[in-house]
Design a protein around this motif. Sequence first.
Motif, PDB file in Angstrom:
ATOM      1  N   ILE B 117       0.680  15.319 -34.116  1.00  0.00           N
ATOM      2  CA  ILE B 117       0.426  16.736 -33.819  1.00  0.00           C
ATOM      3  C   ILE B 117       0.481  16.992 -32.303  1.00  0.00           C
ATOM      4  O   ILE B 117       1.019  18.002 -31.849  1.00  0.00           O
ATOM      5  CB  ILE B 117      -0.942  17.165 -34.400  1.00  0.00           C
ATOM      6  N   THR B 118      -0.075  16.057 -31.534  1.00  0.00           N
ATOM      7  CA  THR B 118      -0.031  16.200 -30.074  1.00  0.00           C
ATOM      8  C   THR B 118       1.413  16.214 -29.589  1.00  0.00           C
ATOM      9  O   THR B 118       1.801  17.056 -28.768  1.00  0.00           O
ATOM     10  CB  THR B 118      -0.788  15.035 -29.406  1.00  0.00           C
ATOM     11  N   PHE B 119       2.214  15.297 -30.094  1.00  0.00           N
ATOM     12  CA  PHE B 119       3.626  15.265 -29.708  1.00  0.00           C
ATOM     13  C   PHE B 119       4.331  16.540 -30.157  1.00  0.00           C
ATOM     14  O   PHE B 119       5.125  17.108 -29.407  1.00  0.00           O
ATOM     15  CB  PHE B 119       4.319  14.029 -30.309  1.00  0.00           C
ATOM     16  N   GLY B 120       4.031  16.974 -31.369  1.00  0.00           N
ATOM     17  CA  GLY B 120       4.666  18.186 -31.878  1.00  0.00           C
ATOM     18  C   GLY B 120       4.453  19.352 -30.922  1.00  0.00           C
ATOM     19  O   GLY B 120       5.373  20.105 -30.614  1.00  0.00           O
ATOM     20  N   GLN B 121       3.223  19.468 -30.444  1.00  0.00           N
ATOM     21  CA  GLN B 121       2.896  20.544 -29.520  1.00  0.00           C
ATOM     22  C   GLN B 121       3.631  20.375 -28.192  1.00  0.00           C
ATOM     23  O   GLN B 121       4.158  21.339 -27.623  1.00  0.00           O
ATOM     24  CB  GLN B 121       1.378  20.552 -29.276  1.00  0.00           C
ATOM     25  N   ARG B 122       3.706  19.148 -27.711  1.00  0.00           N
ATOM     26  CA  ARG B 122       4.349  18.920 -26.408  1.00  0.00           C
ATOM     27  C   ARG B 122       5.867  19.095 -26.476  1.00  0.00           C
ATOM     28  O   ARG B 122       6.481  19.621 -25.553  1.00  0.00           O
ATOM     29  CB  ARG B 122       4.004  17.530 -25.854  1.00  0.00           C
ATOM     30  N   TRP B 123       6.484  18.638 -27.561  1.00  0.00           N
ATOM     31  CA  TRP B 123       7.945  18.856 -27.689  1.00  0.00           C
ATOM     32  C   TRP B 123       8.216  20.361 -27.605  1.00  0.00           C
ATOM     33  O   TRP B 123       9.156  20.809 -26.960  1.00  0.00           O
ATOM     34  CB  TRP B 123       8.474  18.361 -29.036  1.00  0.00           C
ATOM     35  N   ILE B 124       7.379  21.139 -28.302  1.00  0.00           N
ATOM     36  CA  ILE B 124       7.588  22.592 -28.340  1.00  0.00           C
ATOM     37  C   ILE B 124       7.312  23.206 -26.970  1.00  0.00           C
ATOM     38  O   ILE B 124       8.113  24.003 -26.455  1.00  0.00           O
ATOM     39  CB  ILE B 124       6.687  23.222 -29.433  1.00  0.00           C
ATOM     40  N   ASP B 125       6.206  22.824 -26.356  1.00  0.00           N
ATOM     41  CA  ASP B 125       5.853  23.387 -25.048  1.00  0.00           C
ATOM     42  C   ASP B 125       6.945  23.118 -24.013  1.00  0.00           C
ATOM     43  O   ASP B 125       7.200  23.938 -23.137  1.00  0.00           O
ATOM     44  CB  ASP B 125       4.540  22.776 -24.536  1.00  0.00           C
ATOM     45  N   ARG B 126       7.547  21.957 -24.120  1.00  0.00           N
ATOM     46  CA  ARG B 126       8.470  21.562 -23.059  1.00  0.00           C
ATOM     47  C   ARG B 126       9.925  21.867 -23.376  1.00  0.00           C
ATOM     48  O   ARG B 126      10.812  21.621 -22.555  1.00  0.00           O
ATOM     49  CB  ARG B 126       8.281  20.071 -22.763  1.00  0.00           C
ATOM     50  N   ALA B 127      10.161  22.389 -24.555  1.00  0.00           N
ATOM     51  CA  ALA B 127      11.539  22.734 -24.908  1.00  0.00           C
ATOM     52  C   ALA B 127      12.036  23.847 -23.988  1.00  0.00           C
ATOM     53  O   ALA B 127      11.282  24.763 -23.656  1.00  0.00           O
ATOM     54  CB  ALA B 127      11.600  23.194 -26.357  1.00  0.00           C
ATOM     55  N   PRO B 128      13.284  23.770 -23.555  1.00  0.00           N
ATOM     56  CA  PRO B 128      13.799  24.830 -22.672  1.00  0.00           C
ATOM     57  C   PRO B 128      14.013  26.140 -23.424  1.00  0.00           C
ATOM     58  O   PRO B 128      14.048  26.168 -24.655  1.00  0.00           O
ATOM     59  CB  PRO B 128      15.131  24.258 -22.184  1.00  0.00           C
ATOM     60  N   ALA B 129      14.149  27.209 -22.653  1.00  0.00           N
ATOM     61  CA  ALA B 129      14.411  28.518 -23.240  1.00  0.00           C
ATOM     62  C   ALA B 129      15.675  28.460 -24.087  1.00  0.00           C
ATOM     63  O   ALA B 129      16.637  27.779 -23.732  1.00  0.00           O
ATOM     64  CB  ALA B 129      14.558  29.550 -22.131  1.00  0.00           C
ATOM     65  N   GLY B 130      15.631  29.167 -25.193  1.00  0.00           N
ATOM     66  CA  GLY B 130      16.794  29.220 -26.054  1.00  0.00           C
ATOM     67  C   GLY B 130      16.709  28.293 -27.260  1.00  0.00           C
ATOM     68  O   GLY B 130      17.414  28.498 -28.248  1.00  0.00           O
ATOM     69  N   TRP B 131      15.860  27.291 -27.187  1.00  0.00           N
ATOM     70  CA  TRP B 131      15.718  26.390 -28.330  1.00  0.00           C
ATOM     71  C   TRP B 131      14.803  27.039 -29.362  1.00  0.00           C
ATOM     72  O   TRP B 131      13.933  27.828 -29.027  1.00  0.00           O
ATOM     73  CB  TRP B 131      15.123  25.039 -27.896  1.00  0.00           C
ATOM     74  N   TRP B 132      14.991  26.620 -30.596  1.00  0.00           N
ATOM     75  CA  TRP B 132      14.195  27.174 -31.687  1.00  0.00           C
ATOM     76  C   TRP B 132      13.008  26.272 -31.975  1.00  0.00           C
ATOM     77  O   TRP B 132      13.163  25.055 -32.118  1.00  0.00           O
ATOM     78  CB  TRP B 132      15.048  27.374 -32.933  1.00  0.00           C
ATOM     79  N   VAL B 133      11.852  26.896 -32.043  1.00  0.00           N
ATOM     80  CA  VAL B 133      10.619  26.130 -32.285  1.00  0.00           C
ATOM     81  C   VAL B 133       9.789  26.852 -33.347  1.00  0.00           C
ATOM     82  O   VAL B 133       9.960  28.054 -33.576  1.00  0.00           O
ATOM     83  CB  VAL B 133       9.788  25.962 -30.991  1.00  0.00           C
ATOM     84  N   GLN B 134       8.911  26.086 -33.948  1.00  0.00           N
ATOM     85  CA  GLN B 134       8.079  26.651 -35.002  1.00  0.00           C
ATOM     86  C   GLN B 134       6.774  27.186 -34.397  1.00  0.00           C
ATOM     87  O   GLN B 134       6.058  26.437 -33.717  1.00  0.00           O
ATOM     88  CB  GLN B 134       7.768  25.575 -36.032  1.00  0.00           C
ATOM     89  N   ALA B 135       6.492  28.450 -34.659  1.00  0.00           N
ATOM     90  CA  ALA B 135       5.245  29.051 -34.163  1.00  0.00           C
ATOM     91  C   ALA B 135       4.079  28.582 -35.025  1.00  0.00           C
ATOM     92  O   ALA B 135       4.266  27.980 -36.082  1.00  0.00           O
ATOM     93  CB  ALA B 135       5.363  30.569 -34.208  1.00  0.00           C
ATOM     94  N   ALA B 136       2.870  28.891 -34.563  1.00  0.00           N
ATOM     95  CA  ALA B 136       1.662  28.472 -35.294  1.00  0.00           C
ATOM     96  C   ALA B 136       1.660  29.025 -36.710  1.00  0.00           C
ATOM     97  O   ALA B 136       1.098  28.426 -37.631  1.00  0.00           O
ATOM     98  CB  ALA B 136       0.427  28.938 -34.535  1.00  0.00           C
ATOM     99  N   THR B 137       2.309  30.172 -36.891  1.00  0.00           N
ATOM    100  CA  THR B 137       2.362  30.786 -38.223  1.00  0.00           C
ATOM    101  C   THR B 137       3.337  30.064 -39.149  1.00  0.00           C
ATOM    102  O   THR B 137       3.374  30.334 -40.337  1.00  0.00           O
ATOM    103  CB  THR B 137       2.835  32.234 -38.102  1.00  0.00           C
TER     104      THR B 137
END
Lengths: 67, 144
Positions: B117-137
Motif C-alpha cells: 500500500i505504501t508503494f502504491g501511494q508513492r508510485w501514484i504520488d510520483r507519477a508524472p503529469a499525464g499518467w493515469w492513476v487510481q484515485a481513492a474512490t
Amino acid sequence: MSRLTAFPKSAWPVPAAAACALILSGCITINIYFPASAAEKAADRIIDEVWQLRPSGPAAPAPEGKP
Amino acid sequence: MRRLPRAAALVLGMAVAALVPAPPAAAEDLDLGAPGVVRLKAAMADRHGQLKPLYESGAVGLARDGSVVLRDAGILPLSQRQAAGALVAAENADRTALYREIARANGNPAWEQDIRITFGQRWIDRAPAGWWVQAATGAWVRKP
C-alpha cells in the motif's frame, strides 16, 4: 542449597507469568509495528531506480528533453 | 532441587530479554540490499522502457494497491494488446515479489501488505503529469 528454599515453590507462577506477559507483549509490539516513513523512503529509492528518475550519480539530469 | 535456580535464571533471563527495548526501526531505513530485491528492481527498471509509453498513452495505469492495470487496451493497436497484457502481468508478478521480498528481508513478512500500500501511494504520488492513476474512490484519473 539454603538459597533454593528461600523462594517458595508456590510463588513460581508469579515471575513465570510476568515473564510470559512481557515476552508476549514484546512479540506483539514488534509484529504490529510498521515503520511507515522508512517504507516511504524505501519506496522512493526503488522508484528512483525503476523509473530512472535519478541517475546513480549525484548529477542532475540536465538533458531533460523538450516537449 | 537443583533445577530451581536454573529455572529462575531462565525466567529472569527471558524477562530481561523482554524488557530490552526493541531496536528503533522507525529511525532506520529499510534494507533494500537483499539479492532478491536487487534482482527484482533491475528487472523492473529494464521493463520500464516498454511500459513507459503505455503509461503515457493511458493504456496502463497505476493502481492504489501497488500494481499496474491494463485499463484501456482499446487505445492500443490490436497487434500490441497481447504484448501489453504480458508486460503488465510480468510487472505485477515482480511487484508482488518485490513487496514480499522487502518485508521478508527486513524480518517481517507480515509487513507485505503495508509495504504494498505504501508503494502504491508513492508510485501514484510520483507519477508524472499525464499518467493515469487510481484515485481513492477507485476511479481512474489522469494526473494533471
